[in-house]
Design an enzyme around this catalytic site. Sequence first.
Site, PDB file in Angstrom:
ATOM      1  N   TYR A  85      49.360  39.011  36.581  1.00  0.00           N
ATOM      2  CA  TYR A  85      48.260  39.863  36.144  1.00  0.00           C
ATOM      3  C   TYR A  85      47.675  40.531  37.386  1.00  0.00           C
ATOM      4  O   TYR A  85      47.142  39.857  38.265  1.00  0.00           O
ATOM      5  CB  TYR A  85      47.175  39.072  35.408  1.00  0.00           C
ATOM      6  CG  TYR A  85      46.068  39.960  34.901  1.00  0.00           C
ATOM      7  CD1 TYR A  85      46.122  40.487  33.611  1.00  0.00           C
ATOM      8  CD2 TYR A  85      45.004  40.317  35.716  1.00  0.00           C
ATOM      9  CE1 TYR A  85      45.125  41.327  33.141  1.00  0.00           C
ATOM     10  CE2 TYR A  85      44.005  41.168  35.258  1.00  0.00           C
ATOM     11  CZ  TYR A  85      44.075  41.661  33.973  1.00  0.00           C
ATOM     12  OH  TYR A  85      43.097  42.516  33.528  1.00  0.00           O
ATOM     13  N   ARG A 122      37.651  34.444  37.002  1.00  0.00           N
ATOM     14  CA  ARG A 122      37.423  35.885  36.955  1.00  0.00           C
ATOM     15  C   ARG A 122      36.114  36.226  36.245  1.00  0.00           C
ATOM     16  O   ARG A 122      35.676  37.363  36.273  1.00  0.00           O
ATOM     17  CB  ARG A 122      38.576  36.572  36.234  1.00  0.00           C
ATOM     18  CG  ARG A 122      39.903  36.500  36.967  1.00  0.00           C
ATOM     19  CD  ARG A 122      41.059  36.945  36.069  1.00  0.00           C
ATOM     20  NE  ARG A 122      40.795  38.202  35.406  1.00  0.00           N
ATOM     21  CZ  ARG A 122      41.016  39.392  35.923  1.00  0.00           C
ATOM     22  NH1 ARG A 122      41.490  39.492  37.143  1.00  0.00           N
ATOM     23  NH2 ARG A 122      40.770  40.493  35.248  1.00  0.00           N
ATOM     24  N   GLU A 172      40.558  45.676  18.698  1.00  0.00           N
ATOM     25  CA  GLU A 172      41.637  45.166  19.543  1.00  0.00           C
ATOM     26  C   GLU A 172      42.053  43.770  19.063  1.00  0.00           C
ATOM     27  O   GLU A 172      41.228  42.859  18.981  1.00  0.00           O
ATOM     28  CB  GLU A 172      41.146  45.116  20.991  1.00  0.00           C
ATOM     29  CG  GLU A 172      42.232  45.095  22.030  1.00  0.00           C
ATOM     30  CD  GLU A 172      41.669  45.349  23.420  1.00  0.00           C
ATOM     31  OE1 GLU A 172      41.707  44.422  24.240  1.00  0.00           O
ATOM     32  OE2 GLU A 172      41.167  46.476  23.674  1.00  0.00           O
ATOM     33  N   ARG A 223      25.909  34.330  36.317  1.00  0.00           N
ATOM     34  CA  ARG A 223      24.890  34.901  37.194  1.00  0.00           C
ATOM     35  C   ARG A 223      23.504  34.402  36.811  1.00  0.00           C
ATOM     36  O   ARG A 223      23.185  34.282  35.631  1.00  0.00           O
ATOM     37  CB  ARG A 223      24.915  36.434  37.126  1.00  0.00           C
ATOM     38  CG  ARG A 223      26.247  37.025  37.598  1.00  0.00           C
ATOM     39  CD  ARG A 223      26.148  38.504  37.783  1.00  0.00           C
ATOM     40  NE  ARG A 223      27.437  39.043  38.196  1.00  0.00           N
ATOM     41  CZ  ARG A 223      27.991  40.135  37.687  1.00  0.00           C
ATOM     42  NH1 ARG A 223      27.348  40.807  36.755  1.00  0.00           N
ATOM     43  NH2 ARG A 223      29.154  40.559  38.115  1.00  0.00           N
ATOM     44  N   ASP A 243      45.146  43.685  38.833  1.00  0.00           N
ATOM     45  CA  ASP A 243      44.242  44.807  38.633  1.00  0.00           C
ATOM     46  C   ASP A 243      44.834  46.049  39.287  1.00  0.00           C
ATOM     47  O   ASP A 243      45.718  45.965  40.149  1.00  0.00           O
ATOM     48  CB  ASP A 243      42.867  44.501  39.227  1.00  0.00           C
ATOM     49  CG  ASP A 243      42.072  43.517  38.376  1.00  0.00           C
ATOM     50  OD1 ASP A 243      42.276  43.519  37.146  1.00  0.00           O
ATOM     51  OD2 ASP A 243      41.256  42.760  38.939  1.00  0.00           O
ATOM     52  N   ARG A 261      51.430  38.308  26.230  1.00  0.00           N
ATOM     53  CA  ARG A 261      50.586  38.683  25.105  1.00  0.00           C
ATOM     54  C   ARG A 261      50.600  40.202  25.019  1.00  0.00           C
ATOM     55  O   ARG A 261      50.657  40.904  26.042  1.00  0.00           O
ATOM     56  CB  ARG A 261      49.152  38.194  25.306  1.00  0.00           C
ATOM     57  CG  ARG A 261      49.037  36.696  25.392  1.00  0.00           C
ATOM     58  CD  ARG A 261      49.316  36.001  24.076  1.00  0.00           C
ATOM     59  NE  ARG A 261      48.201  36.162  23.131  1.00  0.00           N
ATOM     60  CZ  ARG A 261      48.247  35.765  21.871  1.00  0.00           C
ATOM     61  NH1 ARG A 261      49.347  35.228  21.388  1.00  0.00           N
ATOM     62  NH2 ARG A 261      47.187  35.910  21.084  1.00  0.00           N
ATOM     63  N   ARG A 271      37.623  42.441  20.392  1.00  0.00           N
ATOM     64  CA  ARG A 271      36.562  43.347  20.811  1.00  0.00           C
ATOM     65  C   ARG A 271      36.747  44.706  20.155  1.00  0.00           C
ATOM     66  O   ARG A 271      37.823  45.016  19.614  1.00  0.00           O
ATOM     67  CB  ARG A 271      36.540  43.506  22.332  1.00  0.00           C
ATOM     68  CG  ARG A 271      37.815  44.101  22.936  1.00  0.00           C
ATOM     69  CD  ARG A 271      37.720  44.130  24.457  1.00  0.00           C
ATOM     70  NE  ARG A 271      38.898  44.749  25.065  1.00  0.00           N
ATOM     71  CZ  ARG A 271      39.040  44.954  26.368  1.00  0.00           C
ATOM     72  NH1 ARG A 271      38.078  44.612  27.208  1.00  0.00           N
ATOM     73  NH2 ARG A 271      40.137  45.523  26.841  1.00  0.00           N
TER      74      ARG A 271
END
Length: 370
Positions: free
Chosen positions: A348, A173, A300, A177, A350, A249, A279
């Site tokens: 999981y 995921r 978080e 680049r 999206d 989690r 984060r």
Amino acid sequence: MMNILIVGAGLSGAVLGRGLAQAGHKITVIDSRSHVAGNCHTERCPDTGVLVHVYGPHIFHTDDVQVWDYVNAHAHFKPYKNSVKSTVDGAVYSLPVNLHTINQFFGKTLRPDEARAFIEQTQADTSITDPQSFEEQALRFVGRDLYEAFFQGYTEKQWGCAPSALPASILKRLPLRFNYDDNYFAHKFQGMPEQGYTAMVESILDHPNIDVHLETPYTPAMAENADHLIWSGPLDAYFDHKLGRLGYRTLDFERFTDTGDWQGCAVMNYGNREVPYTRITEHKHFAPWESHEGTVCYREYARACGPDDIPYYPIRMVEEKTMLGEYEALAAQTEGVSFVGRLGTYRYLDMDVTIREALDLLPQLIARFE
């Protein structure tokens, strides 16, 4: 006309409820929380006016035209680019790992082809031919230095285990680049609902055949008057955890407010394991078209999910997969119930995939009810 009970007022429940209501069925939607939209719930901070993603940030991104058209029929979406930063060893870098990250981290000025060759020839562990774990996947494609800086510590905090114990698929995921593109997602359609996700889900549920009851936990007696039950709660919870609890989690948020611009971006990761949080998110940046003097931030923290916690991420380790198979077998044998969504299928998902699966299930349910 069927009387259908839907447990959960998140995306799965809302989309299925709307479609079935439009087909002429009577829908009752219940949710134990005081709001709709599940974990993508948004609300205005009364002190600052900032639109806050209460359970952590959600950015809508998809290549699915039908799903994009669907959400735009219920909300006005504004363009949004998710540009994540990471603080590592006292320096700030751009994520996902891109040409800027590589050049900055290694103190170089490489062009794309040079950077590609540099990573493959001097960093990547080419002895790993079939990566089986998260760690092997990272070492094979980015090498140890980048792995330890940006992935190892963050992953240990996020998942509570060594990256060597996680499947390689998790890292797929996160792209690598060889240009300066710092858009975290590569999908054609990306944006944020201008008035938040809760307003969008409220619009989806706004139909005369839909009756919504909040702060209403499910009890088995509720299903006695329903012709069909749609369950978007935790799969193991439906069966009273009789085979054990599936692993999740959860997240804790340390909320704080300030004035002005606190960190200059929406998401700042912290890759070093000695920093306890994963984060910091600054929510005013998720709606850059708005202007607020005050600001709302979340630190978080990820940890194991207890019985009374909100489940966020299915762990899907070996022991969970074995138990999951047993629960899936139970679900397949259970008549009159459809298990849907992230929690109901223990995956999981999206937001766009959640909506897509609900839209795909709709014609099957309508045909069955007819």
